[in-house]
Design a protein around this motif. Structure first.
Motif, PDB file in Angstrom:
ATOM      1  N   GLY A 101     -52.540  62.582   0.042  1.00 38.65           N
ATOM      2  CA  GLY A 101     -52.784  61.309  -0.225  1.00 38.65           C
ATOM      3  C   GLY A 101     -51.645  60.472  -0.691  1.00 38.65           C
ATOM      4  O   GLY A 101     -50.398  60.927  -0.144  1.00 38.65           O
ATOM      5  N   GLY A 102     -51.541  59.557  -1.598  1.00 42.61           N
ATOM      6  CA  GLY A 102     -50.406  58.733  -1.811  1.00 42.61           C
ATOM      7  C   GLY A 102     -50.078  57.787  -0.863  1.00 42.61           C
ATOM      8  O   GLY A 102     -50.866  57.522   0.128  1.00 42.61           O
ATOM      9  N   ARG A 103     -48.970  57.169  -0.869  1.00 36.23           N
ATOM     10  CA  ARG A 103     -48.510  56.104  -0.027  1.00 36.23           C
ATOM     11  C   ARG A 103     -48.287  56.643   1.238  1.00 36.23           C
ATOM     12  O   ARG A 103     -47.574  57.761   1.600  1.00 36.23           O
ATOM     13  CB  ARG A 103     -47.374  55.536  -0.673  1.00 36.23           C
ATOM     14  CG  ARG A 103     -47.012  54.085  -0.100  1.00 36.23           C
ATOM     15  CD  ARG A 103     -45.716  53.508  -0.815  1.00 36.23           C
ATOM     16  NE  ARG A 103     -45.930  53.376  -2.241  1.00 36.23           N
ATOM     17  CZ  ARG A 103     -46.628  52.338  -2.733  1.00 36.23           C
ATOM     18  NH1 ARG A 103     -47.108  51.441  -2.005  1.00 36.23           N
ATOM     19  NH2 ARG A 103     -46.609  52.222  -4.224  1.00 36.23           N
ATOM     20  N   SER A 104     -48.811  56.211   2.290  1.00 40.17           N
ATOM     21  CA  SER A 104     -48.692  56.674   3.688  1.00 40.17           C
ATOM     22  C   SER A 104     -47.359  56.421   4.180  1.00 40.17           C
ATOM     23  O   SER A 104     -46.557  55.606   3.947  1.00 40.17           O
ATOM     24  CB  SER A 104     -49.668  55.755   4.684  1.00 40.17           C
ATOM     25  OG  SER A 104     -49.601  54.682   4.676  1.00 40.17           O
ATOM     26  N   GLY A 105     -46.622  57.727   4.839  1.00 38.86           N
ATOM     27  CA  GLY A 105     -45.390  57.537   5.427  1.00 38.86           C
ATOM     28  C   GLY A 105     -44.541  57.718   4.208  1.00 38.86           C
ATOM     29  O   GLY A 105     -43.325  57.274   4.460  1.00 38.86           O
ATOM     30  N   GLY A 352     -58.605  55.964  -3.264  1.00 33.10           N
ATOM     31  CA  GLY A 352     -57.942  55.858  -2.113  1.00 33.10           C
ATOM     32  C   GLY A 352     -57.088  54.573  -2.291  1.00 33.10           C
ATOM     33  O   GLY A 352     -56.570  53.983  -1.295  1.00 33.10           O
ATOM     34  N   ILE A 353     -56.197  54.494  -3.348  1.00 34.80           N
ATOM     35  CA  ILE A 353     -55.372  53.507  -3.822  1.00 34.80           C
ATOM     36  C   ILE A 353     -54.101  53.913  -3.609  1.00 34.80           C
ATOM     37  O   ILE A 353     -53.811  55.290  -3.883  1.00 34.80           O
ATOM     38  CB  ILE A 353     -55.383  52.971  -5.402  1.00 34.80           C
ATOM     39  CG1 ILE A 353     -56.899  52.674  -5.711  1.00 34.80           C
ATOM     40  CG2 ILE A 353     -54.425  51.793  -5.566  1.00 34.80           C
ATOM     41  CD1 ILE A 353     -57.162  51.233  -5.730  1.00 34.80           C
ATOM     42  N   GLU A 354     -53.359  53.338  -2.847  1.00 35.05           N
ATOM     43  CA  GLU A 354     -51.809  53.798  -2.284  1.00 35.05           C
ATOM     44  C   GLU A 354     -50.993  53.973  -3.478  1.00 35.05           C
ATOM     45  O   GLU A 354     -50.636  52.884  -4.043  1.00 35.05           O
ATOM     46  CB  GLU A 354     -51.299  53.369  -1.278  1.00 35.05           C
ATOM     47  CG  GLU A 354     -52.053  53.764  -0.164  1.00 35.05           C
ATOM     48  CD  GLU A 354     -51.269  53.429   1.293  1.00 35.05           C
ATOM     49  OE1 GLU A 354     -50.088  52.902   1.077  1.00 35.05           O
ATOM     50  OE2 GLU A 354     -51.543  54.226   2.478  1.00 35.05           O
ATOM     51  N   VAL A 355     -50.570  54.971  -4.185  1.00 40.84           N
ATOM     52  CA  VAL A 355     -49.517  54.974  -5.371  1.00 40.84           C
ATOM     53  C   VAL A 355     -48.508  56.056  -4.916  1.00 40.84           C
ATOM     54  O   VAL A 355     -48.801  57.005  -4.205  1.00 40.84           O
ATOM     55  CB  VAL A 355     -50.096  55.356  -6.642  1.00 40.84           C
ATOM     56  CG1 VAL A 355     -50.930  54.150  -7.194  1.00 40.84           C
ATOM     57  CG2 VAL A 355     -50.995  56.581  -6.677  1.00 40.84           C
ATOM     58  N   CYS A 364     -40.114  63.067 -12.548  1.00 36.77           N
ATOM     59  CA  CYS A 364     -39.407  62.593 -11.430  1.00 36.77           C
ATOM     60  C   CYS A 364     -39.566  60.780 -11.626  1.00 36.77           C
ATOM     61  O   CYS A 364     -38.396  60.363 -11.086  1.00 36.77           O
ATOM     62  CB  CYS A 364     -39.892  62.879 -10.293  1.00 36.77           C
ATOM     63  SG  CYS A 364     -41.564  62.211  -9.905  1.00 36.77           S
ATOM     64  N   GLY A 365     -40.311  60.400 -12.493  1.00 36.41           N
ATOM     65  CA  GLY A 365     -40.377  58.831 -12.583  1.00 36.41           C
ATOM     66  C   GLY A 365     -41.144  58.385 -11.224  1.00 36.41           C
ATOM     67  O   GLY A 365     -41.429  57.123 -11.144  1.00 36.41           O
ATOM     68  N   GLY A 366     -41.485  59.265 -10.277  1.00 34.20           N
ATOM     69  CA  GLY A 366     -41.858  58.517  -8.920  1.00 34.20           C
ATOM     70  C   GLY A 366     -43.294  57.665  -9.331  1.00 34.20           C
ATOM     71  O   GLY A 366     -43.354  56.741  -8.310  1.00 34.20           O
ATOM     72  N   CYS A 367     -44.100  57.880 -10.211  1.00 37.62           N
ATOM     73  CA  CYS A 367     -45.339  57.289 -10.107  1.00 37.62           C
ATOM     74  C   CYS A 367     -45.401  56.159 -11.085  1.00 37.62           C
ATOM     75  O   CYS A 367     -46.230  55.621 -11.550  1.00 37.62           O
ATOM     76  CB  CYS A 367     -46.499  58.323 -10.429  1.00 37.62           C
ATOM     77  SG  CYS A 367     -46.285  59.080 -12.096  1.00 37.62           S
TER      78      CYS A 367
END
Ligand SMILES: Cc1cc2nc3c(=O)[nH]c(=O)nc-3n(C[C@H](O)[C@H](O)[C@H](O)COP(=O)(O)OP(=O)(O)OC[C@H]3O[C@@H](n4cnc5c(N)ncnc54)[C@H](O)[C@@H]3O)c2cc1C
Ligand code: FES
Length: 406
Positions: A101-105, A352-355, A364-367
């Motif tokens: 999942g997550g942001r595509s690419g 299905g929300i891209e995060v 990591c602070g990524g989200c």
């Protein structure tokens, strides 16, 4: 003096004392808070916000079976690198799809810095996570395989500044015990190299738990350090030595790193223990060491990054039982949240929300996401620095109706 005057003087003296005590306590609290919140002194070169572009200068295979590779990174802008605290990690955004999942690419992962701080490069050492047989088959790790297969000398990578609270306490002079299991050796290498390069007189033990010599990384480097530094004691623990490997020669202990081994090897003293390894090792060692009570214990766990576990951390938090709605600002979608939905990250992914996401553990602070309105509750303390008005989706749940800028 009248009784009234005497009573007044006593009352005034008591009030003065209480006032002074309160002021001192407040001052102490503030001093403690400032000390806890302090970060390494920032200079113009000391840090950066967001992602900075680095180029891979060199890659080196580090173990006999070729599953761990080091990457030496230099900033593309050529400006000096800020120092970091040995034990800290870098966060990468990689241009690859995350099947979980997550942001595509785009995939975000953390990797510990594996060398002492040097002004001209950073180094990370990455283990390839293979596909694992089973029902169902576990797919190969996304980021580690990307590094091994597609990152070459000259590749450019997006990197966040060093971070993390798991790091060497250099101001303390007590003996240091570094315990690394498998790839958990990487932050220990950074600490070890730093201590020895800086000429620290501290007694240093490294307990390195692996199956056998085929898994050992930087074996020559470790042996050479042990030969050259009388204050460094290398203790390689092989749980399944290969044919021809001899105790006392190729390794020091047959078996895992465990509390009886540490008790038998370490002289009574007050130690600083640093631990990083697979969950089974951490689960047995950390409580055992705490029980021994012979020092301060610091630990870090790498953990799987992509395994989404909806509802796995059933909340004990203060989230209200009543219906809560979460609005995702970018798409304008408003969705009812319930306790089974898990963290806001799991909830967003399930919808299905891209995060963005990386460690899934507040490191990591990524989200990190801006909150437009409403409040969140944290399931555990955040390791990453959280900007005011933001939250870490991976370790929070909504407290009331919430609008996120995601
Ligand atoms: C602070 C920190 C420091 C770290 N330092 C290092 C380091 O120095 N070196 C290092 O090598 N690693 C380190 N890690 C671990 C690293 O961040 C990654 O977690 C690791 O490389 C695996 O990432 P991956 O993308 O390759 O695997 P992922 O794609 O995240 O997969 C991980 C595992 O989950 C399984 N999996 C994935 N999706 C599914 C699914 N849908 N169903 C079932 N199973 C699934 C995979 O098969 C695999 O076994 C660190 C982690 C943290 C948090
Ligand atoms: S995914 Fe790393 S802090 Fe949330």
């Amino acid at each position: 003096m009248t009784t009234g005057t005497l009573a007044f003087i006593i009352l005034a003296a008591i009030s003065l004392q209480v006032g002074l005590f309160t002021l001192t306590a407040l001052y102490r609290r503030r001093a403690l808070f400032c000390a806890a919140a302090s970060v390494p002194p920032a200079t113009a070169a000391s840090t950066w916000k967001g992602f900075r572009e680095f180029v891979v200068q060199r890659r080196v295979s580090e173990d006999p079976q070729g599953t761990i590779c080091s990457f030496y990174l230099r900033p593309v802008d050529g400006r000096p690198l800020p120092p970091f605290k040995p034990g800290q990690f870098l966060t990468f955004r990689l241009p690859v799809d995350d099947p979980a999942g997550g942001r595509s690419g785009s995939v975000i992962r953390c990797y510990s810095l594996s060398d002492a701080p040097h002004p001209d490069y950073y180094r990370v050492s990455i283990k390839r996570v293979p596909a694992l047989p089973g029902q169902p088959v576990q797919p190969p790790g996304v980021a580690s395989n990307f590094f091994h297969d597609r990152v070459t000398e000259g590749s450019r990578l997006k990197v966040r500044a060093p971070a993390g609270h798991f790091h060497l306490r250099e101001q303390d002079q007590s003996p240091v015990v570094l315990i690394g299991g498998g790839i958990g050796i990487t932050p220990m290498l950074s600490m070890l190299n730093r201590l020895l390069e800086s000429g620290s007189p501290r007694e240093i033990w490294l307990f390195y738990g692996i199956r056998n010599g085929r898994e050992e990384i930087m074996g020559d480097h470790l042996r050479s350090l042990a030969e050259r530094h009388a204050n460094f004691h290398l203790y390689r623990c092989y749980s399944a030595p290969a044919d021809g490997e001899t105790a006392g020669l190729d390794f020091q202990h047959r078996g895992r790193v465990d509390v009886p081994l540490l008790r038998a090897t370490l002289k009574p003293a007050h130690y600083q223990f640093y631990l990083c390894g697979p969950p089974a090792m951490m689960e047995s060692l950390a409580p055992g060491l705490e029980e021994l009570g012979i020092g301060d214990i610091f630990y870090e766990s790498f953990g799987p990054a992509t395994l989404a576990r909806p509802g796995a951390t059933e909340t004990q938090s203060e989230t209200a039982a009543a219906e809560i709605s979460v609005t995702f600002g970018r798409s304008g979608r408003q969705i009812a949240w319930d306790r089974q939905a898990g963290s806001l990250l799991e909830f967003a992914e399930a919808q299905g929300i891209e995060v963005d996401a990386g460690c899934r553990a507040g490191s990591c602070g990524g989200c990190q996401t801006p909150i437009e309105s409403g409040d969140v509750v944290y399931d555990q303390p955040a390791v990453a620095e959280v900007e005011p008005g933001h939250c870490l989706l991976c370790i929070t749940r909504p407290k009331n109706d919430l609008t996120l800028a995601a």
